[in-house]
Motif scaffolding. Structure first.
Motif, PDB file in Angstrom:
ATOM      1  N   LEU A 203       0.496  -1.240   0.034  1.00  0.00           N
ATOM      2  CA  LEU A 203      -0.545   0.159   0.187  1.00  0.00           C
ATOM      3  C   LEU A 203       0.749   1.038  -0.144  1.00  0.00           C
ATOM      4  O   LEU A 203       1.846   1.084   1.035  1.00  0.00           O
ATOM      5  CB  LEU A 203      -0.899   0.187   1.429  1.00  0.00           C
ATOM      6  CG  LEU A 203      -2.273  -0.673   1.042  1.00  0.00           C
ATOM      7  CD1 LEU A 203      -2.050  -2.192   0.779  1.00  0.00           C
ATOM      8  CD2 LEU A 203      -3.282  -0.895   2.247  1.00  0.00           C
ATOM      9  N   THR A 204      -0.087   1.933  -1.135  1.00  0.00           N
ATOM     10  CA  THR A 204       1.433   3.483  -1.168  1.00  0.00           C
ATOM     11  C   THR A 204       0.914   4.239  -0.341  1.00  0.00           C
ATOM     12  O   THR A 204      -0.275   5.028  -0.882  1.00  0.00           O
ATOM     13  CB  THR A 204       1.588   3.585  -2.839  1.00  0.00           C
ATOM     14  OG1 THR A 204       2.370   2.565  -3.473  1.00  0.00           O
ATOM     15  CG2 THR A 204       2.593   5.264  -2.928  1.00  0.00           C
ATOM     16  N   VAL A 205       1.536   5.132   0.978  1.00  0.00           N
ATOM     17  CA  VAL A 205       1.175   6.381   0.991  1.00  0.00           C
ATOM     18  C   VAL A 205       2.097   7.435   0.798  1.00  0.00           C
ATOM     19  O   VAL A 205       3.392   7.523   0.918  1.00  0.00           O
ATOM     20  CB  VAL A 205       1.170   6.109   3.087  1.00  0.00           C
ATOM     21  CG1 VAL A 205       0.634   7.295   3.471  1.00  0.00           C
ATOM     22  CG2 VAL A 205       0.209   4.840   3.175  1.00  0.00           C
ATOM     23  N   PHE A 206       1.243   9.000   0.824  1.00  0.00           N
ATOM     24  CA  PHE A 206       2.444   9.690  -0.289  1.00  0.00           C
ATOM     25  C   PHE A 206       2.484  10.688   1.341  1.00  0.00           C
ATOM     26  O   PHE A 206       1.542  10.906   1.932  1.00  0.00           O
ATOM     27  CB  PHE A 206       1.270  10.723  -1.549  1.00  0.00           C
ATOM     28  CG  PHE A 206       1.625   9.790  -2.316  1.00  0.00           C
ATOM     29  CD1 PHE A 206       2.741   9.897  -3.064  1.00  0.00           C
ATOM     30  CD2 PHE A 206       0.786   8.682  -2.780  1.00  0.00           C
ATOM     31  CE1 PHE A 206       2.627   9.287  -4.426  1.00  0.00           C
ATOM     32  CE2 PHE A 206       0.866   7.908  -3.649  1.00  0.00           C
ATOM     33  CZ  PHE A 206       1.500   8.221  -4.624  1.00  0.00           C
ATOM     34  N   GLY A 207       3.847  10.598   1.204  1.00  0.00           N
ATOM     35  CA  GLY A 207       4.168  12.109   2.789  1.00  0.00           C
ATOM     36  C   GLY A 207       4.528  10.593   3.962  1.00  0.00           C
ATOM     37  O   GLY A 207       4.182  10.085   3.554  1.00  0.00           O
ATOM     38  N   ASP A 208       4.250  11.609   5.369  1.00  0.00           N
ATOM     39  CA  ASP A 208       4.376  10.726   6.239  1.00  0.00           C
ATOM     40  C   ASP A 208       2.580   9.876   6.248  1.00  0.00           C
ATOM     41  O   ASP A 208       3.367   9.427   7.795  1.00  0.00           O
ATOM     42  CB  ASP A 208       5.130  11.298   7.601  1.00  0.00           C
ATOM     43  CG  ASP A 208       4.297  12.686   7.858  1.00  0.00           C
ATOM     44  OD1 ASP A 208       3.009  12.992   7.968  1.00  0.00           O
ATOM     45  OD2 ASP A 208       4.378  13.017   9.004  1.00  0.00           O
ATOM     46  N   GLY A 209       2.134   9.737   6.294  1.00  0.00           N
ATOM     47  CA  GLY A 209       1.156   9.740   6.537  1.00  0.00           C
ATOM     48  C   GLY A 209       0.481  10.138   7.680  1.00  0.00           C
ATOM     49  O   GLY A 209      -0.728   9.711   7.787  1.00  0.00           O
ATOM     50  N   SER A 210       0.577  11.436   8.382  1.00  0.00           N
ATOM     51  CA  SER A 210       0.088  12.134   8.893  1.00  0.00           C
ATOM     52  C   SER A 210      -0.928  12.767   8.969  1.00  0.00           C
ATOM     53  O   SER A 210      -1.511  13.485   9.629  1.00  0.00           O
ATOM     54  CB  SER A 210       0.726  12.943   9.981  1.00  0.00           C
ATOM     55  OG  SER A 210       1.231  13.570   8.814  1.00  0.00           O
ATOM     56  N   GLN A 211      -0.664  13.583   7.684  1.00  0.00           N
ATOM     57  CA  GLN A 211      -2.486  13.820   6.928  1.00  0.00           C
ATOM     58  C   GLN A 211      -3.959  13.340   7.139  1.00  0.00           C
ATOM     59  O   GLN A 211      -3.425  11.766   6.975  1.00  0.00           O
ATOM     60  CB  GLN A 211      -1.716  14.766   5.136  1.00  0.00           C
ATOM     61  CG  GLN A 211      -1.986  12.656   4.273  1.00  0.00           C
ATOM     62  CD  GLN A 211      -0.746  12.903   4.456  1.00  0.00           C
ATOM     63  OE1 GLN A 211       0.243  12.327   4.811  1.00  0.00           O
ATOM     64  NE2 GLN A 211      -0.680  12.387   2.731  1.00  0.00           N
ATOM     65  N   THR A 212      -4.447  13.952   7.256  1.00  0.00           N
ATOM     66  CA  THR A 212      -6.453  13.033   7.344  1.00  0.00           C
ATOM     67  C   THR A 212      -7.066  13.049   6.380  1.00  0.00           C
ATOM     68  O   THR A 212      -7.060  14.383   5.277  1.00  0.00           O
ATOM     69  CB  THR A 212      -6.547  13.638   8.948  1.00  0.00           C
ATOM     70  OG1 THR A 212      -7.320  14.956   8.749  1.00  0.00           O
ATOM     71  CG2 THR A 212      -5.652  13.713  10.040  1.00  0.00           C
ATOM     72  N   ARG A 213      -8.271  12.384   6.885  1.00  0.00           N
ATOM     73  CA  ARG A 213      -8.967  12.721   5.547  1.00  0.00           C
ATOM     74  C   ARG A 213     -10.785  12.331   6.458  1.00  0.00           C
ATOM     75  O   ARG A 213     -10.106  11.296   7.357  1.00  0.00           O
ATOM     76  CB  ARG A 213      -9.299  11.471   4.162  1.00  0.00           C
ATOM     77  CG  ARG A 213      -7.848  12.154   3.733  1.00  0.00           C
ATOM     78  CD  ARG A 213      -8.286  13.063   2.827  1.00  0.00           C
ATOM     79  NE  ARG A 213      -6.783  13.675   1.984  1.00  0.00           N
ATOM     80  CZ  ARG A 213      -6.397  14.806   1.791  1.00  0.00           C
ATOM     81  NH1 ARG A 213      -6.126  14.790   3.623  1.00  0.00           N
ATOM     82  NH2 ARG A 213      -5.351  15.096   1.215  1.00  0.00           N
ATOM     83  N   SER A 214     -11.586  12.594   6.139  1.00  0.00           N
ATOM     84  CA  SER A 214     -13.058  12.054   6.462  1.00  0.00           C
ATOM     85  C   SER A 214     -14.156  11.073   5.883  1.00  0.00           C
ATOM     86  O   SER A 214     -14.173  11.681   4.932  1.00  0.00           O
ATOM     87  CB  SER A 214     -13.872  12.961   7.160  1.00  0.00           C
ATOM     88  OG  SER A 214     -12.817  13.629   8.448  1.00  0.00           O
ATOM     89  N   PHE A 215     -14.048  10.440   5.831  1.00  0.00           N
ATOM     90  CA  PHE A 215     -14.845   9.309   4.383  1.00  0.00           C
ATOM     91  C   PHE A 215     -16.068   9.026   4.756  1.00  0.00           C
ATOM     92  O   PHE A 215     -16.992   8.692   5.609  1.00  0.00           O
ATOM     93  CB  PHE A 215     -14.078   7.961   4.141  1.00  0.00           C
ATOM     94  CG  PHE A 215     -12.946   8.021   4.274  1.00  0.00           C
ATOM     95  CD1 PHE A 215     -12.049   8.562   3.234  1.00  0.00           C
ATOM     96  CD2 PHE A 215     -11.705   7.744   4.896  1.00  0.00           C
ATOM     97  CE1 PHE A 215     -10.571   8.615   2.566  1.00  0.00           C
ATOM     98  CE2 PHE A 215     -10.395   7.660   4.784  1.00  0.00           C
ATOM     99  CZ  PHE A 215      -9.830   8.350   4.019  1.00  0.00           C
TER     100      PHE A 215
END
Length: 329
Positions: A203-215
């Protein structure tokens, strides 16, 4: 006589679910799509119905619909980074010329028009969570600007028609929405992760993965849109799920859900990728009596079950591979 509704972008992910909802509510539905990013498979189950008709048309060109119209829902637009980076001019045109054409149609038909705006009008926000009175932090000339500014202009011209012509308009600001009928290769985080898991890839995460989303699950999103259309509120309203999660934690949820043992790998963060995304839904609760009902656990289970039904050919698609795992929406 049945009330008649025109839904643009009808063959897309969210547009097709809206067609289903309005058919269920007893409307005569006119679907319109130029099929640049939409897929007729999403609405083929509606073709045998007398209360459904479809027009293959680009709303950036003059739009004519015979007979009366009660409602128009404008959902025609590329909505994922992979699409609007590939077709930036068309993205700007459907948000500007397309919206202008549909506003003119609504004025002529005396129809109520709802436009699909987006949380992207907030850009990479400096305010968290994002409420409707926040004006945003958007790079107008960055690669994402073709989508962000198309939507911001769309809101502006819609409000101008509301104020100058007295047109009945509604504006929904859609936060990350997911569910069946998403394209595995459309560049958004959920289909990207699930596609990778099903193919046995890391699984590819861009950046350090600390960015957030709300689904927000699609059924909840459609319910919020329907309630807003039927309300008497003309200003923008956020519709989304405020249950926020970091991309790194979300990747681990996908690995657990899919029962795979893939690793998570990290790559550079794309330009202007928002670090935070969480809707303030206080207004939707107050005026629509709406809030999400489907948990992320349940919604992801339903979505994964859908993706598992796709063919190996669909899973193996590699078009736009440079963009397919961007965690942008």
């Amino acid at each position: 006589m049945k009330k008649r509704v025109l839904i643009t972008g009808a063959a897309g992910f969210l547009g097709s679910h809206l067609c289903d909802r309005f058919i269920k509510e007893g409307f005569h539905v006119i679907g319109m799509d130029n099929l640049i990013t939409g897929d007729l498979k999403n609405i083929e189950h509606l073709f045998p119905l007398e209360q459904f008709e479809f027009f293959h048309h680009d709303v950036s060109k003059y739009v004519h619909v015979a007979g009366n119209l009660d409602y128009i829902l404008h959902f025609a637009s590329p909505a994922s980074p992979i699409d609007y980076l590939k077709i930036p001019i068309q993205t700007l045109k459907v948000g500007s010329l397309g919206t202008h054409n549909l506003l003119g149609l609504a004025k002529n038909k005396k129809a109520r028009l709802l436009i699909a705006s987006t949380s992207e009008v907030y850009g990479d926000p400096l305010v968290h969570p994002q409420a409707e009175d926040y004006y945003g932090n958007v790079n107008t000339i960055g690669p994402r600007g073709v989508y962000d500014e198309a939507k911001r202009f769309q809101e502006s011209i819609t409000m101008a028609y509301h104020r100058f012509h007295g047109l009945e308009t509604r504006i929904v600001r859609i936060f990350n929405t997911y569910g069946p009928r998403m394209r595995l290769n459309d560049g958004r985080v959920i289909p990207a992760f699930m596609g990778q898991a099903l193919r046995g890839e890391d699984l590819t995460v861009f950046g350090d993965g600390s960015q957030t989303r709300s689904f927000c699950y699609v059924d909840d999103q459609v319910e919020g849109i329907f309630r807003l259309l039927m309300s008497d509120y003309p200003m923008p309203v956020n519709i989304g799920n405020p249950n926020e999660i970091s991309i790194s934690d979300f990747a681990q949820e996908i690995i657990k859900l899919t029962g795979t043992d893939q690793k998570v790998i990290y790559k550079d963060l794309p330009q202007d990728d928002p670090m935070k995304r969480k809707p303030d839904i206080s207004l939707a609760k107050e005026i629509l009596n709406w809030e999400p009902q489907v948990s992320r656990e349940e919604g992801m289970r339903r979505t994964f079950e859908y993706f598992k039904t796709l063919s190996l050919e669909e899973l193996d698609k590699r078009e736009h591979k440079d963009f397919t795992q961007h965690n942008r929406r």
